[in-house]
Write a protein that holds these residues in place. Structure first.
Motif, PDB file in Angstrom:
ATOM      1  N   UNK A 109      84.465  43.468 -15.356  1.00 23.53           N
ATOM      2  CA  UNK A 109      84.092  42.360 -14.455  1.00 23.53           C
ATOM      3  C   UNK A 109      85.225  42.051 -13.487  1.00 23.53           C
ATOM      4  N   UNK A 110      86.448  42.037 -13.984  1.00 22.87           N
ATOM      5  CA  UNK A 110      87.604  41.727 -13.131  1.00 22.87           C
ATOM      6  C   UNK A 110      87.776  42.783 -12.041  1.00 22.87           C
ATOM      7  N   UNK A 111      87.719  44.049 -12.414  1.00 18.55           N
ATOM      8  CA  UNK A 111      87.883  45.132 -11.430  1.00 18.55           C
ATOM      9  C   UNK A 111      86.750  45.109 -10.410  1.00 18.55           C
ATOM     10  N   UNK A 112      85.517  44.964 -10.890  1.00 16.94           N
ATOM     11  CA  UNK A 112      84.382  44.897  -9.966  1.00 16.94           C
ATOM     12  C   UNK A 112      84.484  43.691  -9.032  1.00 16.94           C
ATOM     13  N   UNK A 113      84.931  42.571  -9.567  1.00 26.93           N
ATOM     14  CA  UNK A 113      85.095  41.370  -8.741  1.00 26.93           C
ATOM     15  C   UNK A 113      86.096  41.597  -7.621  1.00 26.93           C
ATOM     16  N   UNK A 114      87.194  42.222  -7.957  1.00 30.42           N
ATOM     17  CA  UNK A 114      88.225  42.485  -6.953  1.00 30.42           C
ATOM     18  C   UNK A 114      87.715  43.455  -5.889  1.00 30.42           C
ATOM     19  N   UNK A 115      87.136  44.572  -6.325  1.00 27.94           N
ATOM     20  CA  UNK A 115      86.700  45.573  -5.355  1.00 27.94           C
ATOM     21  C   UNK A 115      85.519  45.117  -4.508  1.00 27.94           C
ATOM     22  N   UNK A 116      84.605  44.344  -5.095  1.00 25.54           N
ATOM     23  CA  UNK A 116      83.472  43.874  -4.285  1.00 25.54           C
ATOM     24  C   UNK A 116      83.912  42.887  -3.219  1.00 25.54           C
ATOM     25  N   UNK A 128      89.854  40.960   3.378  1.00 25.48           N
ATOM     26  CA  UNK A 128      89.259  41.229   2.068  1.00 25.48           C
ATOM     27  C   UNK A 128      90.151  40.773   0.929  1.00 25.48           C
ATOM     28  N   UNK A 129      91.435  41.002   1.061  1.00 26.60           N
ATOM     29  CA  UNK A 129      92.388  40.573   0.034  1.00 26.60           C
ATOM     30  C   UNK A 129      92.433  39.062  -0.102  1.00 26.60           C
ATOM     31  N   UNK A 130      92.342  38.390   1.010  1.00 28.31           N
ATOM     32  CA  UNK A 130      92.361  36.933   0.986  1.00 28.31           C
ATOM     33  C   UNK A 130      91.128  36.332   0.338  1.00 28.31           C
ATOM     34  N   UNK A 131      90.062  37.113   0.267  1.00 21.98           N
ATOM     35  CA  UNK A 131      88.812  36.619  -0.306  1.00 21.98           C
ATOM     36  C   UNK A 131      88.634  37.001  -1.783  1.00 21.98           C
ATOM     37  N   UNK A 132      89.592  37.670  -2.381  1.00 19.59           N
ATOM     38  CA  UNK A 132      89.462  38.136  -3.764  1.00 19.59           C
ATOM     39  C   UNK A 132      89.287  36.982  -4.745  1.00 19.59           C
ATOM     40  N   UNK A 133      89.959  35.893  -4.542  1.00 25.10           N
ATOM     41  CA  UNK A 133      89.875  34.768  -5.461  1.00 25.10           C
ATOM     42  C   UNK A 133      88.430  34.294  -5.584  1.00 25.10           C
ATOM     43  N   UNK A 134      87.983  34.058  -6.781  1.00 21.04           N
ATOM     44  CA  UNK A 134      86.579  33.693  -7.021  1.00 21.04           C
ATOM     45  C   UNK A 134      86.331  32.203  -6.853  1.00 21.04           C
ATOM     46  N   UNK A 135      87.111  31.359  -7.438  1.00 18.36           N
ATOM     47  CA  UNK A 135      87.036  29.932  -7.188  1.00 18.36           C
ATOM     48  C   UNK A 135      85.837  29.191  -7.736  1.00 18.36           C
ATOM     49  N   UNK A 136      85.596  28.049  -7.095  1.00 18.65           N
ATOM     50  CA  UNK A 136      84.664  27.070  -7.646  1.00 18.65           C
ATOM     51  C   UNK A 136      83.204  27.482  -7.609  1.00 18.65           C
ATOM     52  N   UNK A 177      87.697  36.128 -16.232  1.00 19.01           N
ATOM     53  CA  UNK A 177      87.733  37.015 -15.060  1.00 19.01           C
ATOM     54  C   UNK A 177      88.012  36.216 -13.787  1.00 19.01           C
ATOM     55  N   UNK A 178      87.432  35.022 -13.684  1.00 26.51           N
ATOM     56  CA  UNK A 178      87.688  34.157 -12.523  1.00 26.51           C
ATOM     57  C   UNK A 178      89.162  33.762 -12.471  1.00 26.51           C
ATOM     58  N   UNK A 179      89.707  33.401 -13.609  1.00 19.18           N
ATOM     59  CA  UNK A 179      91.124  33.009 -13.666  1.00 19.18           C
ATOM     60  C   UNK A 179      92.019  34.195 -13.304  1.00 19.18           C
ATOM     61  N   UNK A 180      91.716  35.371 -13.836  1.00 14.37           N
ATOM     62  CA  UNK A 180      92.532  36.559 -13.559  1.00 14.37           C
ATOM     63  C   UNK A 180      92.478  36.919 -12.080  1.00 14.37           C
ATOM     64  N   UNK A 181      91.281  36.933 -11.480  1.00 13.53           N
ATOM     65  CA  UNK A 181      91.194  37.280 -10.060  1.00 13.53           C
ATOM     66  C   UNK A 181      91.888  36.242  -9.193  1.00 13.53           C
ATOM     67  N   UNK A 182      91.801  34.984  -9.585  1.00 12.91           N
ATOM     68  CA  UNK A 182      92.499  33.932  -8.837  1.00 12.91           C
ATOM     69  C   UNK A 182      94.010  34.122  -8.929  1.00 12.91           C
ATOM     70  N   UNK A 183      94.489  34.507 -10.108  1.00 15.84           N
ATOM     71  CA  UNK A 183      95.914  34.757 -10.295  1.00 15.84           C
ATOM     72  C   UNK A 183      96.380  35.981  -9.518  1.00 15.84           C
ATOM     73  N   UNK A 184      95.585  37.052  -9.501  1.00 13.61           N
ATOM     74  CA  UNK A 184      95.975  38.304  -8.835  1.00 13.61           C
ATOM     75  C   UNK A 184      95.852  38.251  -7.318  1.00 13.61           C
ATOM     76  N   UNK A 185      95.021  37.371  -6.813  1.00 16.05           N
ATOM     77  CA  UNK A 185      94.724  37.313  -5.384  1.00 16.05           C
ATOM     78  C   UNK A 185      95.960  37.256  -4.486  1.00 16.05           C
ATOM     79  N   UNK A 186      96.937  36.381  -4.737  1.00 14.73           N
ATOM     80  CA  UNK A 186      98.105  36.358  -3.843  1.00 14.73           C
ATOM     81  C   UNK A 186      98.913  37.660  -3.854  1.00 14.73           C
ATOM     82  N   UNK A 187      98.949  38.331  -5.008  1.00 14.35           N
ATOM     83  CA  UNK A 187      99.686  39.585  -5.094  1.00 14.35           C
ATOM     84  C   UNK A 187      98.977  40.690  -4.302  1.00 14.35           C
ATOM     85  N   UNK A 188      97.655  40.717  -4.395  1.00 11.49           N
ATOM     86  CA  UNK A 188      96.877  41.692  -3.639  1.00 11.49           C
ATOM     87  C   UNK A 188      97.003  41.419  -2.148  1.00 11.49           C
TER      88      UNK A 188
END
Length: 108
Positions: free
Chosen positions: A18-25, A48-56, A82-93
């Protein structure tokens, strides 16, 4: 309706998927939208990188699914993680995309 971490390890493959698919989509979907709007490839990657975070919105949808018994508490916990992980990874991406753009511009 509570967040459960007890079964999270057994759901590690689902969480990773879910996390990988969320990031790539988000990278592809938002990046494609930016590219179709006239942005360069490297700028589209930044969008696209700026939109990775899933949020509310994802949190609200997951909560509705849980409250209507459409998903179990175990799946709800995986989705929230998965939402928390993508939100955490978003700034690094995002930072990596900016570094990539700077490297490309130095080669031109």
């Amino acid at each position: 309706m509570s967040l459960q971490f007890s079964g999270m390890l057994s759901q590690l493959l689902l969480l990773t998927t879910i996390t990988i698919l969320s990031i790539f989509t988000k990278l592809f979907g938002a990046g494609l939208g930016a590219k179709l709007s006239g942005f360069s490839l490297d700028s589209s990657a930044i969008v696209g990188s700026g939109m990775v975070s899933r949020g509310e919105v994802a949190l609200i949808i997951a909560q509705i699914g849980l409250s209507r018994n459409l998903i179990s508490e175990n799946y709800y916990s995986v989705i929230i993680a998965a939402i928390v992980i993508t939100t955490f990874l978003s700034p690094f991406i995002l930072r990596q995309s900016i570094v990539w753009k700077k490297r490309l511009s130095h080669h031109e």
